[in-house]
Design a protein around this motif. Structure first.
Motif, mmCIF file in Angstrom:
data_model
loop_
_atom_site.group_PDB
_atom_site.id
_atom_site.type_symbol
_atom_site.label_atom_id
_atom_site.label_comp_id
_atom_site.label_asym_id
_atom_site.label_seq_id
_atom_site.Cartn_x
_atom_site.Cartn_y
_atom_site.Cartn_z
ATOM 1 N N PRO A 147 -2.444 11.740 -16.866
ATOM 2 C CA PRO A 147 -1.150 11.298 -16.317
ATOM 3 C C PRO A 147 -1.286 10.037 -15.469
ATOM 4 O O PRO A 147 -1.079 10.040 -14.258
ATOM 5 C CB PRO A 147 -0.714 12.494 -15.468
ATOM 6 N N LEU A 148 -1.642 8.927 -16.128
ATOM 7 C CA LEU A 148 -1.898 7.679 -15.415
ATOM 8 C C LEU A 148 -0.683 6.764 -15.420
ATOM 9 O O LEU A 148 0.096 6.761 -16.374
ATOM 10 C CB LEU A 148 -3.079 6.931 -16.062
ATOM 11 N N ASP A 149 -0.558 5.969 -14.358
ATOM 12 C CA ASP A 149 0.415 4.891 -14.339
ATOM 13 C C ASP A 149 0.072 3.899 -15.451
ATOM 14 O O ASP A 149 -1.101 3.695 -15.785
ATOM 15 C CB ASP A 149 0.371 4.203 -12.968
ATOM 16 N N ARG A 150 1.090 3.256 -16.014
ATOM 17 C CA ARG A 150 0.873 2.343 -17.142
ATOM 18 C C ARG A 150 -0.078 1.204 -16.787
ATOM 19 O O ARG A 150 -0.943 0.839 -17.587
ATOM 20 C CB ARG A 150 2.220 1.782 -17.575
ATOM 21 N N ASN A 151 0.079 0.632 -15.584
ATOM 22 C CA ASN A 151 -0.797 -0.475 -15.189
ATOM 23 C C ASN A 151 -2.231 -0.014 -15.002
ATOM 24 O O ASN A 151 -3.180 -0.700 -15.402
ATOM 25 C CB ASN A 151 -0.280 -1.121 -13.901
ATOM 26 N N ALA A 152 -2.420 1.156 -14.375
ATOM 27 C CA ALA A 152 -3.768 1.687 -14.166
ATOM 28 C C ALA A 152 -4.440 1.961 -15.514
ATOM 29 O O ALA A 152 -5.628 1.670 -15.705
ATOM 30 C CB ALA A 152 -3.710 2.967 -13.328
ATOM 31 N N PHE A 153 -3.685 2.516 -16.442
ATOM 32 C CA PHE A 153 -4.190 2.780 -17.786
ATOM 33 C C PHE A 153 -4.651 1.494 -18.456
ATOM 34 O O PHE A 153 -5.759 1.399 -18.995
ATOM 35 C CB PHE A 153 -3.075 3.458 -18.593
ATOM 36 N N GLY A 154 -3.805 0.462 -18.386
ATOM 37 C CA GLY A 154 -4.131 -0.809 -19.014
ATOM 38 C C GLY A 154 -5.353 -1.467 -18.408
ATOM 39 O O GLY A 154 -6.219 -1.980 -19.131
ATOM 40 N N ILE A 155 -5.458 -1.449 -17.075
ATOM 41 C CA ILE A 155 -6.601 -2.062 -16.398
ATOM 42 C C ILE A 155 -7.907 -1.368 -16.797
ATOM 43 O O ILE A 155 -8.912 -2.037 -17.091
ATOM 44 C CB ILE A 155 -6.423 -1.994 -14.868
ATOM 45 N N CYS A 156 -7.907 -0.040 -16.837
ATOM 46 C CA CYS A 156 -9.132 0.699 -17.176
ATOM 47 C C CYS A 156 -9.606 0.385 -18.591
ATOM 48 O O CYS A 156 -10.806 0.205 -18.832
ATOM 49 C CB CYS A 156 -8.897 2.204 -17.019
ATOM 50 N N VAL A 157 -8.669 0.281 -19.531
ATOM 51 C CA VAL A 157 -9.045 -0.021 -20.919
ATOM 52 C C VAL A 157 -9.514 -1.466 -21.051
ATOM 53 O O VAL A 157 -10.555 -1.749 -21.655
ATOM 54 C CB VAL A 157 -7.873 0.262 -21.872
ATOM 55 N N LEU A 158 -8.761 -2.403 -20.485
ATOM 56 C CA LEU A 158 -9.109 -3.819 -20.618
ATOM 57 C C LEU A 158 -10.462 -4.133 -19.987
ATOM 58 O O LEU A 158 -11.280 -4.854 -20.572
ATOM 59 C CB LEU A 158 -8.029 -4.687 -19.958
ATOM 60 N N LEU A 159 -10.736 -3.595 -18.799
ATOM 61 C CA LEU A 159 -12.005 -3.903 -18.141
ATOM 62 C C LEU A 159 -13.175 -3.185 -18.804
ATOM 63 O O LEU A 159 -14.315 -3.618 -18.686
ATOM 64 C CB LEU A 159 -11.930 -3.553 -16.650
ATOM 65 N N VAL B 182 0.810 -1.207 0.000
ATOM 66 C CA VAL B 182 0.000 0.000 0.000
ATOM 67 C C VAL B 182 0.845 1.259 0.000
ATOM 68 O O VAL B 182 0.357 2.332 -0.324
ATOM 69 C CB VAL B 182 -0.954 0.001 1.224
ATOM 70 N N GLU B 183 2.120 1.162 0.359
ATOM 71 C CA GLU B 183 2.952 2.342 0.517
ATOM 72 C C GLU B 183 2.940 3.212 -0.736
ATOM 73 O O GLU B 183 3.316 2.770 -1.815
ATOM 74 C CB GLU B 183 4.400 1.947 0.829
ATOM 75 N N GLY B 184 2.485 4.447 -0.582
ATOM 76 C CA GLY B 184 2.482 5.399 -1.675
ATOM 77 C C GLY B 184 1.511 5.101 -2.775
ATOM 78 O O GLY B 184 1.604 5.671 -3.864
ATOM 79 N N ARG B 185 0.526 4.227 -2.556
ATOM 80 C CA ARG B 185 -0.354 3.797 -3.636
ATOM 81 C C ARG B 185 -1.809 4.228 -3.479
ATOM 82 O O ARG B 185 -2.623 3.916 -4.339
ATOM 83 C CB ARG B 185 -0.303 2.259 -3.771
ATOM 84 N N LEU B 186 -2.138 4.908 -2.411
ATOM 85 C CA LEU B 186 -3.538 5.277 -2.215
ATOM 86 C C LEU B 186 -4.025 6.204 -3.332
ATOM 87 O O LEU B 186 -5.136 6.050 -3.847
ATOM 88 C CB LEU B 186 -3.730 5.940 -0.852
ATOM 89 N N GLY B 187 -3.200 7.166 -3.715
ATOM 90 C CA GLY B 187 -3.570 8.052 -4.813
ATOM 91 C C GLY B 187 -3.720 7.294 -6.120
ATOM 92 O O GLY B 187 -4.586 7.586 -6.940
ATOM 93 N N TYR B 188 -2.869 6.312 -6.289
ATOM 94 C CA TYR B 188 -2.874 5.431 -7.463
ATOM 95 C C TYR B 188 -4.207 4.689 -7.557
ATOM 96 O O TYR B 188 -4.851 4.631 -8.610
ATOM 97 C CB TYR B 188 -1.702 4.479 -7.268
ATOM 98 N N TYR B 189 -4.678 4.117 -6.427
ATOM 99 C CA TYR B 189 -5.945 3.406 -6.399
ATOM 100 C C TYR B 189 -7.121 4.357 -6.587
ATOM 101 O O TYR B 189 -8.119 4.014 -7.230
ATOM 102 C CB TYR B 189 -6.093 2.640 -5.084
ATOM 103 N N LEU B 190 -7.000 5.562 -6.020
ATOM 104 C CA LEU B 190 -8.073 6.545 -6.150
ATOM 105 C C LEU B 190 -8.256 6.947 -7.613
ATOM 106 O O LEU B 190 -9.381 7.175 -8.066
ATOM 107 C CB LEU B 190 -7.759 7.773 -5.294
ATOM 108 N N GLU B 191 -7.168 7.033 -8.354
ATOM 109 C CA GLU B 191 -7.257 7.356 -9.780
ATOM 110 C C GLU B 191 -8.130 6.342 -10.512
ATOM 111 O O GLU B 191 -9.006 6.702 -11.308
ATOM 112 C CB GLU B 191 -5.855 7.356 -10.406
ATOM 113 N N VAL B 192 -7.877 5.057 -10.261
ATOM 114 C CA VAL B 192 -8.639 3.999 -10.916
ATOM 115 C C VAL B 192 -10.105 4.073 -10.528
ATOM 116 O O VAL B 192 -10.998 3.916 -11.368
ATOM 117 C CB VAL B 192 -8.053 2.615 -10.549
ATOM 118 N N LEU B 193 -10.388 4.334 -9.248
ATOM 119 C CA LEU B 193 -11.770 4.432 -8.786
ATOM 120 C C LEU B 193 -12.502 5.575 -9.478
ATOM 121 O O LEU B 193 -13.634 5.413 -9.942
ATOM 122 C CB LEU B 193 -11.786 4.640 -7.268
ATOM 123 N N LEU B 194 -11.860 6.738 -9.578
ATOM 124 C CA LEU B 194 -12.499 7.902 -10.207
ATOM 125 C C LEU B 194 -12.730 7.669 -11.701
ATOM 126 O O LEU B 194 -13.778 8.041 -12.237
ATOM 127 C CB LEU B 194 -11.636 9.153 -9.993
#
Length: 300
Positions: A243-255, A57-69
């Motif tokens: 300005p998304l992380d590569r993994n977050a970008f990929g997950i949003c498109v694939l799902l 979880v370290e430093g990733r809360l903002g990362y997860y919030l991006e995907v949720l939004l």
């Protein structure tokens, strides 16, 4: 690329196994329903919790919030898109098409694909992505078929859904550092690891119920194009400018590129709304999702 193609072959073979099991009479309608419930209410929730326990979880809360939004934005877009794209269809078909646009099969298909490509982190991102969709499934989605919603019952259904409960528990564990006892952790891991095989076999059983001679429907083909190509295409273009992380970008498109959810035909039958048409939507989009998911994976 080799990993993506290997995953696609694995998924196809698991679907084929489920198809064969159903066609050979090794499992009947009641057994299929029981397997479906087992995946939704036991295996998938354990798989989600396992993913949260395996992800830092370290430093990733903002990362997860991006995907949720982004997921919330996609759900709002799908609600509006379904109303516009299929407004000229007859009422019964219109309801099925709108629900199928809102509620994809991202849980069954998306979770194993996200995990296969991005590992445990991908499954966590997928679980967060699916929270808005599961809420929409029992609110706006249900209202499409019923015409009304019981707010109290809806809130209760959302808050007590095992997948959402496990997502909430997983987030709590990530934030607090709390861990399950080792024996319980082992049981959760063992059940969660069954997710890909069981989910794909259930999809194969659904495919086995359709008579391919009566399968073709122009409206279903139109829906499949919108569900598998247009919607993820819009998400891809928009996310490219964020300005998304590569993994977050990929997950949003694939799902966003997943086929219609199986609940489309289940709710259509419950409310007497052209369930054969809804079933063809689910099966046709699921079949064609195998090559299109591979296409989106290669593009990403």
């Amino acid at each position: 690329m080799e990993k993506i193609l290997t995953l696609q072959v694995t998924i196809f073979l698991l679907v084929a196994a489920g198809f064969a099991v159903k066609r050979l009479g090794m499992i009947g309608p009641q057994g299929q329903k029981n397997m479906n419930d087992l995946v939704i209410y036991v295996i998938l929730p354990c798989n989600i919790l396992h993913a949260f326990m395996s992800s830092p979880v370290e430093g990733r809360l903002g990362y997860y919030l991006e995907v949720l939004l982004i997921s919330i934005g996609i759900q709002v877009f799908c609600v509006l898109y379904g109303r516009i794209a299929f407004r000229e269809e007859p009422e019964g078909r219109n309801k099925c098409l709108r629900y199928g646009t809102i509620c994809s099969n991202a849980g069954f298909l998306g979770n194993p694909i996200a995990e296969g490509i991005y590992g445990a982190e991908g499954l966590v991102l997928a679980s967060i992505y699916l929270i808005p969709q599961r809420i929409m499934m029992w609110t706006s989605g249900l209202a499409v078929f019923s015409g009304t919603t019981n707010r109290k019952a809806t809130i209760k259904k959302v808050l007590t859904h095992p997948c959402i409960v496990m997502s909430e528990l997983g987030l709590l564990m990530m934030l607090t550092g709390w861990k399950l006892p080792s024996g319980l952790t082992g049981a959760v891991d063992a059940l969660g690891n069954c997710n890909t095989a069981m989910s794909m076999m259930v999809v194969g059983m659904i495919l086995a119920d359709i008579d391919l001679k009566d399968f073709w429907d122009t409206t279903v083909a139109k829906f499949t194009f919108h569900r598998l190509i247009v919607i993820p295409g819009v998400v891809y273009v928009i996310c490219r400018f964020l300005p998304l992380d590569r993994n977050a970008f990929g997950i949003c498109v694939l799902l966003a590129a997943m086929p219609a959810g199986a609940t489309t035909s289940i709710l259509a039958e419950k409310y007497g709304v052209d369930s054969p048409f809804a079933t063809k939507m689910v099966i046709f989009s699921t079949l064609l999702s195998l090559p299109t998911i591979c296409m989106w994976s290669m593009l990403l």
